[in-house]
Design a protein around this motif. Structure first.
Motif, PDB file in Angstrom:
ATOM      1  N   MET A   1       0.846  -1.194   0.000  1.00  0.00           N
ATOM      2  CA  MET A   1       0.000   0.000   0.000  1.00  0.00           C
ATOM      3  C   MET A   1       0.884   1.247   0.000  1.00  0.00           C
ATOM      4  O   MET A   1       1.768   1.383   0.847  1.00  0.00           O
ATOM      5  CB  MET A   1      -0.886   0.015   1.255  1.00  0.00           C
ATOM      6  CG  MET A   1      -1.771   1.252   1.365  1.00  0.00           C
ATOM      7  SD  MET A   1      -2.824   1.185   2.831  1.00  0.00           S
ATOM      8  CE  MET A   1      -3.954  -0.110   2.358  1.00  0.00           C
ATOM      9  N   ARG A  21      -3.673  -4.288  10.151  1.00  0.00           N
ATOM     10  CA  ARG A  21      -3.413  -5.388   9.218  1.00  0.00           C
ATOM     11  C   ARG A  21      -4.706  -6.124   8.872  1.00  0.00           C
ATOM     12  O   ARG A  21      -4.876  -6.595   7.746  1.00  0.00           O
ATOM     13  CB  ARG A  21      -2.382  -6.331   9.815  1.00  0.00           C
ATOM     14  CG  ARG A  21      -0.973  -5.727   9.811  1.00  0.00           C
ATOM     15  CD  ARG A  21       0.036  -6.613  10.491  1.00  0.00           C
ATOM     16  NE  ARG A  21       1.383  -6.063  10.358  1.00  0.00           N
ATOM     17  CZ  ARG A  21       2.439  -6.482  11.057  1.00  0.00           C
ATOM     18  NH1 ARG A  21       2.276  -7.462  11.955  1.00  0.00           N
ATOM     19  NH2 ARG A  21       3.625  -5.934  10.882  1.00  0.00           N
ATOM     20  N   ASP A  22      -5.620  -6.218   9.863  1.00  0.00           N
ATOM     21  CA  ASP A  22      -6.908  -6.869   9.588  1.00  0.00           C
ATOM     22  C   ASP A  22      -7.690  -6.123   8.517  1.00  0.00           C
ATOM     23  O   ASP A  22      -8.539  -6.715   7.836  1.00  0.00           O
ATOM     24  CB  ASP A  22      -7.741  -6.947  10.867  1.00  0.00           C
ATOM     25  CG  ASP A  22      -7.192  -7.974  11.856  1.00  0.00           C
ATOM     26  OD1 ASP A  22      -6.386  -8.823  11.438  1.00  0.00           O
ATOM     27  OD2 ASP A  22      -7.581  -7.916  13.041  1.00  0.00           O
ATOM     28  N   LEU A  23      -7.432  -4.814   8.375  1.00  0.00           N
ATOM     29  CA  LEU A  23      -8.113  -4.007   7.368  1.00  0.00           C
ATOM     30  C   LEU A  23      -7.293  -3.853   6.092  1.00  0.00           C
ATOM     31  O   LEU A  23      -7.606  -3.021   5.240  1.00  0.00           O
ATOM     32  CB  LEU A  23      -8.455  -2.621   7.953  1.00  0.00           C
ATOM     33  CG  LEU A  23      -9.525  -2.628   9.050  1.00  0.00           C
ATOM     34  CD1 LEU A  23      -9.685  -1.227   9.648  1.00  0.00           C
ATOM     35  CD2 LEU A  23     -10.866  -3.123   8.506  1.00  0.00           C
ATOM     36  N   GLY A  24      -6.221  -4.622   6.006  1.00  0.00           N
ATOM     37  CA  GLY A  24      -5.446  -4.638   4.774  1.00  0.00           C
ATOM     38  C   GLY A  24      -4.340  -3.614   4.695  1.00  0.00           C
ATOM     39  O   GLY A  24      -3.772  -3.396   3.613  1.00  0.00           O
ATOM     40  N   VAL A  25      -3.973  -2.971   5.802  1.00  0.00           N
ATOM     41  CA  VAL A  25      -2.896  -1.984   5.790  1.00  0.00           C
ATOM     42  C   VAL A  25      -1.561  -2.715   5.868  1.00  0.00           C
ATOM     43  O   VAL A  25      -1.329  -3.507   6.786  1.00  0.00           O
ATOM     44  CB  VAL A  25      -3.042  -0.993   6.970  1.00  0.00           C
ATOM     45  CG1 VAL A  25      -1.914   0.040   6.926  1.00  0.00           C
ATOM     46  CG2 VAL A  25      -4.404  -0.308   6.931  1.00  0.00           C
ATOM     47  N   GLY A  26      -0.688  -2.429   4.941  1.00  0.00           N
ATOM     48  CA  GLY A  26       0.595  -3.101   4.895  1.00  0.00           C
ATOM     49  C   GLY A  26       1.633  -2.497   5.822  1.00  0.00           C
ATOM     50  O   GLY A  26       1.469  -1.390   6.355  1.00  0.00           O
TER      51      GLY A  26
END
Length: 315
Positions: A1, A21-26
């Motif tokens: 990201m 991280r659960d929401l897709g943040v790298g």
């Protein structure tokens, strides 16, 4: 990201790495320059820069709140904000932390369970029989009554000022804000909390209860009142609407009505209303009142302040 990509709004101002991280943040985005690392495993958005100078008391209250909200994602079940941190979250006044000393977050564990171990955090254990925890501020925090009863080691005038703040009755009057708003606590509730069990600073708490008033609007007013009464002067009325032949003169911080002596504390919060204050005090003087203006400099010289009030009262 990419680092420039906005973070999900669901994360809020402070969040754990796991939640991100659960929401897709790298991992790369979590190292972005718009984030800080206040505690292990936590990231927080950098708050916007203030455009104007703050009152130092307001600044420290803001910093306490910011630090609490940054730590909030790390709270575990039965952990809650307490002591000075809780007081700040409720909006209460506290003494200034000496320059160069960091502002710590106070976290308590209710009953059994692991205590917090983190740099910058003061850990406490709360007795379930003596503490009520509330969540209506969005985070678990000791109730206003429990918070006051935890702070018996504050300097006495500051303990009184915090009690005055919590017990303020929002009365009706000319231009008064939020009339009828419920106080955060009552003197009776504070008295019951202190009587419920042993607490640090118990003797100071019991004495302070007798000094708490429902009509004080600021900690500096509380300090002036404590100073004058401790010096043997009569206790003044607080925040009185004064009239002259039906014409409203103004609301005055501390009043000796029989002697027509008005005492006004003028701090930084009065900077924006300077012209209004000048005209209000001029009206009082024109109506025959003696007005004593208390600045931070005069409050720092208590003997001179007492001397001026003593002379104005004609004692």
């Amino acid at each position: 990201m990419p680092r420039s990509q906005p973070l999900p709004e669901d994360l809020g101002a402070s969040f754990t790495i796991g939640a991100a991280r659960d929401l897709g943040v790298g991992a790369g985005r979590l190292r972005g320059g718009d984030l800080i690392r206040p505690y292990s495993g936590v990231r927080a958005r950098i708050p916007p820069r203030l455009e104007r100078e703050e009152d130092p008391y307001a600044e420290q209250r803001r910093l306490r709140i910011e630090q609490a909200l940054r730590y909030a994602p790390r709270l575990r079940p039965r952990q809650y904000f307490s002591h000075e941190t809780a007081a700040a979250l409720w909006g209460g006044p506290l003494p200034l932390v000496p320059q160069g000393r960091g502002i710590e977050v106070h976290v308590s564990t209710l009953g059994e369970g692991p205590l917090v171990r983190a740099a910058g955090v003061v850990r406490h254990r709360g007795d379930p029989r003596l503490v009520r925890v509330r969540t209506d501020l969005g985070v678990p925090v000791a109730s206003p009554v429990s918070t006051w009863a935890q702070l018996g080691r504050l300097p006495f005038p500051d303990l009184v000022a915090l009690g005055d703040f919590l017990c303020r009755v929002w009365r009706r009057g000319v231009g008064r804000p939020q009339p009828g708003r419920a106080p955060l606590a009552t003197v009776a509730q504070l008295r019951s909390a202190v009587a419920a069990g042993r607490r640090p600073g118990g003797p100071s708490l019991r004495e302070a209860i007798e000094w708490i008033r429902e009509d004080s609007w600021s900690p500096r007013e509380s300090e002036v009142r404590c100073l004058l009464v401790s010096a043997g002067l009569p206790e003044p009325e607080l925040n009185v609407d004064l009239f002259d032949g039906g014409a409203f003169l103004g609301c005055v911080d501390l009043v000796y009505r029989a002697q027509k002596v008005a005492i006004e504390y003028l701090g930084r919060v009065h900077a924006d209303s300077w012209g209004t204050d000048v005209e209000r005090l001029a009206r009082l003087r024109a109506a025959g009142w003696t007005v004593i203006e208390v600045t931070a400099e005069l409050l720092a010289d208590p003997r001179e302040l007492v001397r001026r009030v003593h002379r104005a009262l004609g004692f």
